[in-house]
Design a protein around this motif. Structure first.
Motif, mmCIF file in Angstrom:
data_model
loop_
_atom_site.group_PDB
_atom_site.id
_atom_site.type_symbol
_atom_site.label_atom_id
_atom_site.label_comp_id
_atom_site.label_asym_id
_atom_site.label_seq_id
_atom_site.Cartn_x
_atom_site.Cartn_y
_atom_site.Cartn_z
ATOM 1 N N TRP A 143 4.966 -1.058 3.368
ATOM 2 C CA TRP A 143 4.119 -0.006 2.819
ATOM 3 C C TRP A 143 4.902 1.295 2.763
ATOM 4 O O TRP A 143 5.939 1.437 3.412
ATOM 5 C CB TRP A 143 2.830 0.150 3.617
ATOM 6 C CG TRP A 143 2.989 0.653 5.031
ATOM 7 C CD1 TRP A 143 3.434 -0.059 6.115
ATOM 8 C CD2 TRP A 143 2.699 1.962 5.519
ATOM 9 N NE1 TRP A 143 3.443 0.728 7.240
ATOM 10 C CE2 TRP A 143 2.987 1.965 6.901
ATOM 11 C CE3 TRP A 143 2.216 3.121 4.920
ATOM 12 C CZ2 TRP A 143 2.809 3.101 7.712
ATOM 13 C CZ3 TRP A 143 2.036 4.266 5.714
ATOM 14 C CH2 TRP A 143 2.323 4.233 7.088
ATOM 15 N N LEU A 200 -2.194 -2.627 8.143
ATOM 16 C CA LEU A 200 -1.625 -3.360 7.020
ATOM 17 C C LEU A 200 -1.010 -4.678 7.457
ATOM 18 O O LEU A 200 -0.996 -5.647 6.688
ATOM 19 C CB LEU A 200 -0.616 -2.480 6.288
ATOM 20 C CG LEU A 200 -1.272 -1.259 5.620
ATOM 21 C CD1 LEU A 200 -0.224 -0.293 5.105
ATOM 22 C CD2 LEU A 200 -2.202 -1.696 4.488
ATOM 23 N N ALA A 255 0.850 -1.199 0.000
ATOM 24 C CA ALA A 255 0.000 0.000 0.000
ATOM 25 C C ALA A 255 0.878 1.239 0.000
ATOM 26 O O ALA A 255 2.003 1.220 0.505
ATOM 27 C CB ALA A 255 -0.930 0.017 1.208
#
Length: 242
Positions: A158, A148, A51
């Motif tokens: 991320w 996450l 992400a």
């Protein structure tokens, strides 16, 4: 827990000309900044990013877009926006030249006692304290770490795309460094800093890396697989990456 790659946005014309941009709307990367963002994208291409979370300001959104476009389509992660990663709200300092700000009494306080600083108010620009800026940014990183990891497992990688003072404040917190000393930390445009949080303590794996080689997390992944995320440091420093 998760591994956060803190990426500062690429250079803007405001950076190049010595202007404190703050929340100035629509400020895009300049030609150098676009090249820097593309170079970071190439460095992160094989890190397995799950992400990207970016400040809402245009220069960070643009950097995030370039980063994601550099990842193969079948592995391209989603981009999220989190206002807590946005630039400090500099109030009346917004849009002014740094050389002029350096003549003001508040400048010395920003340099030496930032924990006591609240930027002056302005009818068009919001203002806040530097302590509040650090608090919101650290909370954002911690919450995204937990989210996450829950979604992708321990060691999920991320990217947080943010701003110089914000990243410096996050790194200071991870290093258990008082905010009054955060000016010792340098975070250049398009640099990569890495923080891996564990239940016991965060580890700062890299700061202000503006190199050209790929960001290699293989040693970290191997350590997580063999030892888990205990939060214990290697006494003596360990063997390092091979």
């Amino acid at each position: 827990m998760a591994v956060c790659l803190l990426v500062r946005h690429g250079r803007t014309e405001a950076n190049a000309s010595g202007v404190l941009a703050g929340w100035t709307p629509g400020l895009a990367l300049d030609a150098t900044g676009r090249e820097q963002a593309a170079a970071v994208a190439a460095r992160l291409r094989t890190t397995g990013v799950v992400a990207v979370v970016a400040s809402p300001l245009h220069r960070c959104q643009e950097t995030a877009e370039v980063l994601v476009d550099g990842i193969p389509a079948d592995a391209r992660p989603p981009v999220h926006t989190d206002e807590r990663l946005a630039e400090a709200r500099y109030g009346a300092w917004t849009g002014r030249r740094l050389e002029d700000l350096a003549r003001e009494d508040l400048w010395r306080q920003v340099q030496d006692r930032p924990s006591t600083v609240t930027f002056p108010s302005h009818p068009e620009h919001e203002h806040e304290s530097m302590a509040a800026m650090q608090e919101r940014a650290v909370a954002a990183v911690q919450e995204w770490d937990a989210r996450l990891e829950a979604e992708h497992g321990a060691g999920a990688v991320w990217v947080a795309v943010s701003h110089g003072d914000v990243i410096k404040a996050v790194l200071a917190h991870a290093l258990a460094t008082p905010l009054d000393e955060f000016q010792r930390i340098v975070v250049d445009p398009a640099s990569v800093s890495i923080v891996h949080r564990t239940p016991r303590r965060p580890f700062v794996l890299r700061t202000n890396d503006a190199g050209t080689g790929p960001v290699d997390l293989s040693a970290l992944r191997a350590a997580l697989e063999s030892q888990g995320a205990s939060g214990d440091a290697a006494v003596g420093g360990g063997a390092g990456a091979t």
